[in-house]
Design a protein around this motif. Structure first.
Motif, PDB file in Angstrom:
ATOM      1  N   LEU A 192       0.828  -1.210   0.000  1.00  0.00           N
ATOM      2  CA  LEU A 192       0.000   0.000   0.000  1.00  0.00           C
ATOM      3  C   LEU A 192       0.859   1.257   0.000  1.00  0.00           C
ATOM      4  CD1 LEU A 192      -2.823  -1.003   2.519  1.00  0.00           C
ATOM      5  CD2 LEU A 192      -2.853  -1.069   0.020  1.00  0.00           C
ATOM      6  N   GLY A 193       2.051   1.176   0.583  1.00  0.00           N
ATOM      7  CA  GLY A 193       2.943   2.334   0.572  1.00  0.00           C
ATOM      8  C   GLY A 193       3.383   2.688  -0.844  1.00  0.00           C
ATOM      9  N   VAL A 194       3.738   1.677  -1.628  1.00  0.00           N
ATOM     10  CA  VAL A 194       4.144   1.922  -3.020  1.00  0.00           C
ATOM     11  C   VAL A 194       2.972   2.490  -3.821  1.00  0.00           C
ATOM     12  CG1 VAL A 194       4.870   0.803  -5.155  1.00  0.00           C
ATOM     13  CG2 VAL A 194       5.972   0.186  -3.000  1.00  0.00           C
ATOM     14  N   ILE A 195       1.805   1.846  -3.687  1.00  0.00           N
ATOM     15  CA  ILE A 195       0.627   2.317  -4.433  1.00  0.00           C
ATOM     16  C   ILE A 195       0.245   3.725  -3.986  1.00  0.00           C
ATOM     17  CG2 ILE A 195      -1.821   1.906  -4.850  1.00  0.00           C
ATOM     18  CD1 ILE A 195      -1.246  -1.089  -4.556  1.00  0.00           C
ATOM     19  N   GLY A 196       0.266   3.958  -2.663  1.00  0.00           N
ATOM     20  CA  GLY A 196      -0.120   5.266  -2.144  1.00  0.00           C
ATOM     21  C   GLY A 196       0.806   6.381  -2.599  1.00  0.00           C
ATOM     22  N   LEU A 197       2.097   6.121  -2.601  1.00  0.00           N
ATOM     23  CA  LEU A 197       3.051   7.143  -3.041  1.00  0.00           C
ATOM     24  C   LEU A 197       2.870   7.483  -4.518  1.00  0.00           C
ATOM     25  CD1 LEU A 197       6.334   6.097  -1.190  1.00  0.00           C
ATOM     26  CD2 LEU A 197       5.081   8.245  -0.907  1.00  0.00           C
ATOM     27  N   LEU A 198       2.667   6.451  -5.329  1.00  0.00           N
ATOM     28  CA  LEU A 198       2.468   6.693  -6.760  1.00  0.00           C
ATOM     29  C   LEU A 198       1.180   7.473  -7.015  1.00  0.00           C
ATOM     30  CD1 LEU A 198       3.611   3.253  -8.191  1.00  0.00           C
ATOM     31  CD2 LEU A 198       4.832   5.429  -8.355  1.00  0.00           C
ATOM     32  N   LEU A 199       0.109   7.113  -6.302  1.00  0.00           N
ATOM     33  CA  LEU A 199      -1.146   7.851  -6.457  1.00  0.00           C
ATOM     34  C   LEU A 199      -1.002   9.283  -5.961  1.00  0.00           C
ATOM     35  CD1 LEU A 199      -3.856   5.227  -5.410  1.00  0.00           C
ATOM     36  CD2 LEU A 199      -3.396   6.126  -7.691  1.00  0.00           C
ATOM     37  N   LEU A 200      -0.227   9.464  -4.894  1.00  0.00           N
ATOM     38  CA  LEU A 200      -0.001  10.813  -4.374  1.00  0.00           C
ATOM     39  C   LEU A 200       0.702  11.675  -5.420  1.00  0.00           C
ATOM     40  CD1 LEU A 200      -0.265  12.581  -1.791  1.00  0.00           C
ATOM     41  CD2 LEU A 200       2.054  11.849  -1.199  1.00  0.00           C
ATOM     42  N   GLY A 201       1.707  11.111  -6.075  1.00  0.00           N
ATOM     43  CA  GLY A 201       2.400  11.845  -7.128  1.00  0.00           C
ATOM     44  C   GLY A 201       1.503  12.120  -8.322  1.00  0.00           C
ATOM     45  N   LEU A 202       0.683  11.141  -8.686  1.00  0.00           N
ATOM     46  CA  LEU A 202      -0.216  11.327  -9.835  1.00  0.00           C
ATOM     47  C   LEU A 202      -1.247  12.412  -9.543  1.00  0.00           C
ATOM     48  CD1 LEU A 202      -0.934  10.267 -12.654  1.00  0.00           C
ATOM     49  CD2 LEU A 202      -2.469   8.613 -11.563  1.00  0.00           C
ATOM     50  N   LEU A 203      -1.820  12.395  -8.340  1.00  0.00           N
ATOM     51  CA  LEU A 203      -2.792  13.421  -7.973  1.00  0.00           C
ATOM     52  C   LEU A 203      -2.136  14.800  -7.891  1.00  0.00           C
ATOM     53  CD1 LEU A 203      -4.919  11.599  -5.241  1.00  0.00           C
ATOM     54  CD2 LEU A 203      -5.693  12.363  -7.488  1.00  0.00           C
ATOM     55  N   GLY A 204      -0.892  14.834  -7.390  1.00  0.00           N
ATOM     56  CA  GLY A 204      -0.181  16.107  -7.355  1.00  0.00           C
ATOM     57  C   GLY A 204       0.056  16.669  -8.740  1.00  0.00           C
ATOM     58  N   SER A 205       0.306  15.796  -9.704  1.00  0.00           N
ATOM     59  CA  SER A 205       0.517  16.252 -11.079  1.00  0.00           C
ATOM     60  C   SER A 205      -0.771  16.755 -11.721  1.00  0.00           C
ATOM     61  CB  SER A 205       1.094  15.108 -11.923  1.00  0.00           C
ATOM     62  OG  SER A 205       2.358  14.710 -11.445  1.00  0.00           O
ATOM     63  N   LEU A 206      -1.903  16.338 -11.185  1.00  0.00           N
ATOM     64  CA  LEU A 206      -3.193  16.794 -11.723  1.00  0.00           C
ATOM     65  C   LEU A 206      -3.596  18.176 -11.210  1.00  0.00           C
ATOM     66  CD1 LEU A 206      -5.371  13.545 -11.562  1.00  0.00           C
ATOM     67  CD2 LEU A 206      -4.822  14.854 -13.619  1.00  0.00           C
ATOM     68  N   GLU A 207      -2.911  18.674 -10.184  1.00  0.00           N
ATOM     69  CA  GLU A 207      -3.316  19.943  -9.580  1.00  0.00           C
ATOM     70  C   GLU A 207      -3.291  21.088 -10.597  1.00  0.00           C
ATOM     71  OE1 GLU A 207      -2.206  22.881  -5.816  1.00  0.00           O
ATOM     72  OE2 GLU A 207      -0.857  21.248  -6.384  1.00  0.00           O
TER      73      GLU A 207
END
Length: 440
Positions: free
Chosen positions: A76-91
């Motif tokens: 979940l840490g790997v998935i969460g970090l990647l999703l965090l980066g993807l959502l940050g790129s959508l800002e």
């Protein structure tokens, strides 16, 4: 026609997509903190189990779940970090699209987007994913190379599946870099290039010229007593943590004199102690539990104080807005109000949901590997653990559902608070507090 001299900041409505994106990022961030907390609990649980549940089914169950939870933390840490980066790129793209929609709705040029809205819409956010992806590729790539060399010794179906799955994962992570760096950036610029035509530099300069620096009344900030209590509870929490660590080290020194002092500490064999030594270890272990409970209660009190303080501050701000001739509130109070953040209780919910999701993965993992010959350690799982293991996926789904509900609630509260921030910035133009400068 609007006079350019009337230009002032506005916290413009940005729609559901932006508010959901922001709250989801906050949820993931605190969910990852929850995973870190679970990791710490799993690492130290071995000693507590040894002292309180030695050679018992309860001790074995706790030990197995603690070990398996590390798998959940990793996945979940790997998935969460990647999703965090993807959502940050959508800002950037989402904010630019929202402001472009405001232009098409006919928002006057004198209603200048708040600086953090303007910054988010105009500056690329693609690096949010790129940094995380590069770090992930470096770490996972090294582990993948090691796994490939290990599989070469005995090639089988499972090994080939691991190698193939790892290659797909690494390729997917890499593919996100050009996706966010080129596609998202091109998407953002398509909207962002429209904005300077409506809100020209003179409009933005005049609006910024109205900013209050340190203006405000000399009235004390609301909730002084609550702040003092929160600071006292923070001190108690820190002292409890230090006391727990000291007690932990003393138990290790007395009961496990052969324990290694390296980063990967091994406790080794437990020493045979005389009755006095056993009583000392029992007292220290009891002290660990007491100070841990005190620390948890102090943290819960801090969360409660933060909720009360937020309500007091918002009530004071609404009172000031209701008095057309009254003095402005304290600059610090206005600045904090302009910083967008979720309720403290939601942050705790996000952290607990992250930890609970990892526990769900742990139960599922125990059930998956308990009968496999290469995982004979988990064959010691008792009947109660095996019976609870099928609940793992449901616990995972429940935790993710709770986090999703928290995201929806947080985004609705954010939309409501935007109205207050807009009213405040029109009357007393103030930038957000430094820790949240780019969060609007």
């Amino acid at each position: 026609m609007q006079n350019i001299a009337d230009s002032r900041w506005r916290v413009l409505p940005v729609g559901r997509a932006v508010t959901l994106q922001r709250t989801a990022m906050e949820a993931l961030f605190y969910g990852l903190i929850g995973l870190l907390g679970l990791f710490g609990v799993a690492v130290i649980s071995g000693l507590v189990v040894e002292e309180l549940f030695a050679e018992s089914e309860a001790g074995t169950t706790i030990d197995l779940v603690s070990r398996a939870s590390l798998v959940g933390v990793l996945v979940l840490g790997v998935i969460g970090l990647l999703l965090l980066g993807l959502l940050g790129s959508l800002e950037g793209p989402l904010m630019a699209r929202a402001l472009a929609a405001a232009v098409r709705r006919g928002t006057p040029a004198t209603e200048v987007p708040f600086p953090t809205q303007w910054k988010a819409a105009r500056e690329s956010s693609a690096t949010a994913y790129k940094g995380i992806a590069i770090a992930m590729l470096a770490i996972l790539g090294l582990l993948y190379v090691i796994a490939v060399f290990a599989m070469l010794e005995s090639v089988d179906v499972v090994g080939l599946a691991v190698v193939g799955g790892g290659a797909v994962l690494l390729a997917a992570i890499w593919a996100g870099i050009p996706l966010t760096g080129k596609v998202f950036t091109r998407w953002q610029r398509g909207f962002a290039d429209e904005l300077p035509e409506r809100w020209t530099q003179p409009h933005r300069i005049i609006a910024a010229g109205r900013e209050l620096t340190e203006a405000g009344s000399s009235a004390p900030l609301p909730g002084r007593g609550v702040r003092m209590l929160s600071n006292a509870l923070a001190t108690v929490a820190v002292l409890a943590t230090m006391a727990w660590f000291v007690a932990f080290q003393l138990v290790v020194a007395v009961a496990y004199p052969d324990a290694t002092r390296t980063a990967s500490r091994q406790l080794g064999e437990r020493a045979e102690l005389d009755p006095a030594g056993e009583r000392l270890v029992d007292l220290l272990t009891m002290a660990e539990g007491i100070v841990a409970a005190i620390g948890v209660l102090a943290f819960a009190g801090m969360v409660g104080c933060a909720i009360i303080l937020r309500r007091l501050e918002h009530r004071e701000l609404r009172r000031a807005l209701g008095d057309p001739t009254g003095a402005s509130p304290q600059h610090a109070l206005l600045s904090r109000a302009m910083s967008r953040t979720s309720l403290p209780v939601l942050k705790v919910v996000f952290a607990l949901a992250g930890a609970t999701a990892a526990l769900g993965v742990a139960l599922w993992f125990v059930d998956l590997v308990a009968e496999l010959p290469d995982w004979d350690f988990y064959a010691a799982a008792g009947p109660q653990l095996r019976a609870a293991a099928p609940l793992g996926p449901w616990i995972l789904l429940g935790a993710l559902g709770l986090m999703g509900l928290g995201i929806v609630v947080g985004s609705l509260l954010d939309a409501r608070d935007r109205i207050l921030r807009d009213e405040l910035v029109q009357r007393w133009p103030v930038r957000p507090a430094e820790p949240s400068e780019g969060s609007e």
